[in-house]
Design an enzyme around this catalytic site. Structure first.
Site: not given
Length: 208
Positions: A14-15, A74, A167-168, A188
């Protein structure tokens, strides 16, 4: 084995940002990517204890509900000294509790939790960590395929850089000195755990 051809593919998210990123990666292969959100599909409960289980839950739910092939991912961060945590609970660690302010995700807080647990282990605690990404494709007939990507690195503190997310800002890829959040997004995306998983998917599904 079933393979993706041209046509429509549901991206089980949903992003909008994730749809755009995945859609761009698959555009050269003649796929029209639709989000589960745009189709009004519900988000299934991610009850798995591994990245593979959760990716399959999302892909299968979207395929069954839409009648189309579906792709889900995921991903998360695992820290060796913490027994692989946060792992599948990577996003959960960023969720604010009722006493931590407005509902939502606070990634600085999540990074702080990881760092606090490492510091509690003492100054010699290993800081090895890795990002994992699992891509799962499910077809309406029940067939599925899974592709796993991974990049290894170390954790630094304090956080550095403003270009990434999650957390990058505390993750430095092995062989580099910059955090993921200090790298340009295009760089990246070309070397990330998601890129690793996508390269395996493309090779298997399209022979590229």
């Amino acid at each position: 084995m079933a393979r993706l051809g041209g046509g429509r593919l549901v991206i089980a998210t949903h992003n909008a940002g994730k749809l755009k990123e995945i859609g761009a990666l698959l555009a050269p292969y003649g796929l029209e990517c639709l989000s589960a959100g745009s189709l009004g599909l519900p988000e299934p409960a991610e009850t798995g204890t591994t990245f593979v289980e959760n990716a399959l839950i999302k892909a299968r739910a979207a395929a069954e509900a839409s009648g189309l092939p579906a792709l889900a991912d995921d991903s998360g961060l695992s820290v060796a000294a913490l027994g692989g945590r946060p792992g599948v609970y990577t996003a959960d660690w960023a969720e604010r509790q009722w006493f931590e302010g407005e509902p939502g995700r606070d990634w600085y807080m999540a990074m702080g939790k990881v760092e606090g647990m490492l510091q509690a282990l003492g100054p010699d605690a290993a800081r090895d960590a890795w990002f994992s990404c699992v891509l799962a494709i499910a077809w309406p007939d029940g067939e599925s395929a899974v592709y796993e990507g991974r990049v290894d690195g170390t954790l630094v503190w304090p956080p550095r850089g403003k270009l990434g997310f999650g957390y990058d800002p505390v993750f430095v890829l092995n062989g580099d000195t910059r955090t993921f959040a200090e790298m340009e997004p295009d760089e990246k995306h070309g070397i990330s755990h998601r890129a690793d998983a996508f390269a395996k998917l493309v090779k298997d599904q399209f022979g590229a």
